[in-house]
Design an enzyme around this catalytic site. Structure first.
Site, short mmCIF file in Angstrom:
data_model
loop_
_atom_site.label_atom_id
_atom_site.label_comp_id
_atom_site.label_asym_id
_atom_site.label_seq_id
_atom_site.Cartn_x
_atom_site.Cartn_y
_atom_site.Cartn_z
N ASN A 177 -7.01 4.72 2.52
CA ASN A 177 -6.83 4.32 1.12
C ASN A 177 -6.54 2.83 1.11
O ASN A 177 -5.45 2.41 1.47
CB ASN A 177 -5.65 5.10 0.52
CG ASN A 177 -5.29 4.58 -0.86
OD1 ASN A 177 -6.10 3.91 -1.52
ND2 ASN A 177 -4.07 4.87 -1.31
N SER A 196 3.10 5.82 5.84
CA SER A 196 3.36 4.95 7.00
C SER A 196 2.81 5.51 8.31
O SER A 196 3.47 5.43 9.35
CB SER A 196 4.86 4.65 7.11
OG SER A 196 5.30 3.94 5.98
N GLY A 249 4.27 3.04 2.42
CA GLY A 249 4.40 1.59 2.47
C GLY A 249 5.80 1.11 2.82
O GLY A 249 6.13 -0.06 2.65
N GLU A 298 2.22 13.45 0.63
CA GLU A 298 2.67 12.08 0.79
C GLU A 298 4.07 11.93 0.21
O GLU A 298 4.22 11.68 -1.00
CB GLU A 298 1.72 11.13 0.07
CG GLU A 298 0.31 11.15 0.61
CD GLU A 298 -0.38 9.80 0.43
OE1 GLU A 298 -0.82 9.26 1.44
OE2 GLU A 298 -0.43 9.29 -0.69
N LYS A 301 -6.28 0.90 -1.43
CA LYS A 301 -5.56 0.44 -2.63
C LYS A 301 -6.31 -0.76 -3.23
O LYS A 301 -7.52 -0.76 -3.21
CB LYS A 301 -4.12 0.11 -2.29
CG LYS A 301 -3.46 1.18 -1.43
CD LYS A 301 -1.99 1.02 -1.31
CE LYS A 301 -1.45 2.04 -0.32
NZ LYS A 301 -0.07 2.36 -0.50
N GLU A 354 1.05 6.13 -6.50
CA GLU A 354 1.05 4.85 -7.24
C GLU A 354 0.43 5.01 -8.62
O GLU A 354 0.80 4.34 -9.57
CB GLU A 354 0.33 3.77 -6.41
CG GLU A 354 1.19 3.31 -5.25
CD GLU A 354 0.43 2.86 -4.02
OE1 GLU A 354 -0.77 2.57 -4.12
OE2 GLU A 354 1.05 2.83 -2.93
N GLY A 373 -1.66 1.05 4.37
CA GLY A 373 -1.56 -0.26 5.04
C GLY A 373 -2.32 -0.36 6.36
O GLY A 373 -3.08 -1.32 6.58
N HIS A 409 -2.71 9.94 -6.65
CA HIS A 409 -1.89 9.17 -5.71
C HIS A 409 -0.57 8.78 -6.39
O HIS A 409 -0.54 8.53 -7.59
CB HIS A 409 -2.65 7.92 -5.25
CG HIS A 409 -1.97 7.22 -4.13
ND1 HIS A 409 -0.96 6.31 -4.33
CD2 HIS A 409 -2.15 7.31 -2.78
CE1 HIS A 409 -0.54 5.87 -3.15
NE2 HIS A 409 -1.25 6.46 -2.20
#
Ligand code: PEP
Length: 250
Positions: A10, A214, A174, A168, A12, A98, A236, A96
Site C-alpha cells: 500500500n 509495521s 506507521g 491492521e 498511500k 486512514e 512504509g 483502510h
C-alpha cells in the site's frame, strides 16, 4: 490445501508515475520467478497506468487503494470498480484505517465498496483493526466482530469468492510497533470465526487474512510463520524495492 500468501503493498500517497516506473525497473528482477506468494502493488490512482504497463507479463499484480460503490455518476473525485477493472487492476484495498480516520469511511461504506468490488470481479482487501484506546479498554474482539459483521452484511458466500481480509491494528500502522505473531494470530482466528459464521466453515478455511502494521524485512519471517497469517499488507516498507522484495521473500 495451504492458502497461498498474498504480499500487498500500500503506497498511500507516495510516488509519481516516473517514480513508479523506476520502482518496477528495480523491483521486478528481485522477485522474478517468485511464485510461492501472490504479489500486488497498490499505488495512488495516477500511477495505476504506469504500474500496469511496467508490470505487464510479470508475476506482479496492480490494485487500487479504494473503490467507489456506484458504477458511474456525479461523484467528483471517485473511481468506480468497473473503471479499475477495465484498466487492468485486479485488487482493491477497502476500508483502510486512514480512510476511516480522515475521510469518513464507515462500516457501511466499506460494505458498499466491498459489494461493488466483488461484483466487478476485483479481489477486495478489506481492512479491519482496533485503535489503541479500544485495545486498552479490552474492546478488540467487539470491534473486530462489528467491523466484520457490517462489512460482510448481505454478501452471499457465492459472491464473496475472492474476498481477502487484512487485520491492521491501527496502533501498529506507521508507528514501528508490530503486533507479536501470537497477538496477530489471535485476532486472525477471531476474524476467521466471523467469516465462518457468515460464509460457512469451508469458505473461512480458504479465506486469506493478511497482517498489516509495521511489517519490515526483519519481522516478516516470524509473522509469516504463523499458520493463521496468510500474507502482509505493507505500507512504509513497500516503497523501497529492496525492502519490499525482502519482505515478499521473507
Ligand atoms: C498500511 O498502510 O496498511 C500499513 C500497514 O502501513 P505500515 O506498514 O507503514 O505500518
Amino acid at each position: 490445501m495451504p492458502r497461498k500468501k498474498l504480499m500487498a503493498a500500500n503506497w498511500k500517497m507516495y510516488k509519481t508515475p516516473d517514480q513508479t516506473r523506476q520502482f518496477f525497473r528495480d523491483f521486478l528482477p528481485l522477485v522474478a520467478n517468485h511464485d510461492r506468494d501472490e504479489i500486488v502493488i497498490c499505488p495512488p490512482y495516477v500511477d495505476l497506468l504506469s504500474a500496469l504497463e511496467s508490470a505487464k507479463g510479470s508475476n506482479v499484480a496492480v490494485g487500487a487503494q479504494s473503490v467507489h460503490w456506484e458504477k458511474e455518476g456525479a461523484y467528483t473525485g471517485e473511481i468506480s470498480a468497473g473503471m479499475l477493472q477495465d484498466l487492468g487492476c485486479t485488487h482493491a484495498i477497502i476500508g483502510h484505517s486512514e480512510r476511516r480516520q480522515y475521510f469518513g469511511e464507515s462500516d457501511d461504506t466499506v460494505n458498499l465498496r466491498l459489494k461493488a468490488a466483488l461484483e466487478a470481479g476485483l479481489t477486495p482487501i478489506v481492512c479491519v483493526g482496533e485503535v489503541l484506546e479500544e485495545r486498552e479498554a479490552g474492546l478488540t474482539e467487539d470491534v473486530l466482530r462489528r467491523q466484520c459483521t457490517r462489512a460482510f452484511h448481505k454478501v452471499s458466500t457465492k459472491k464473496a469468492g475472492k474476498l481477502v481480509v487484512a487485520y491492521e491494528p491501527v496502533w501498529a500502522i506507521g508507528t514501528g510497533k508490530t503486533a507479536t505473531p501470537e497477538l496477530a494470530s489471535e485476532a486472525h482466528s477471531l476474524i476467521r470465526g466471523e467469516a465462518a459464521r457468515t460464509f460457512g466453515q469451508e469458505f473461512a478455511d480458504n479465506l486469506r487474512i493478511l497482517y498489516g502494521g509495521s511489517v519490515k524485512p526483519e519481522n516478516a519471517k516470524a509473522l509469516m510463520a504463523e499458520q493463521e497469517i496468510d500474507g502482509a499488507l505493507v505500507g512504509g516498507a513497500s516503497l523501497d524495492p529492496k525492502s519490499f522484495a525482502a519482505i515478499v521473500k521473507y
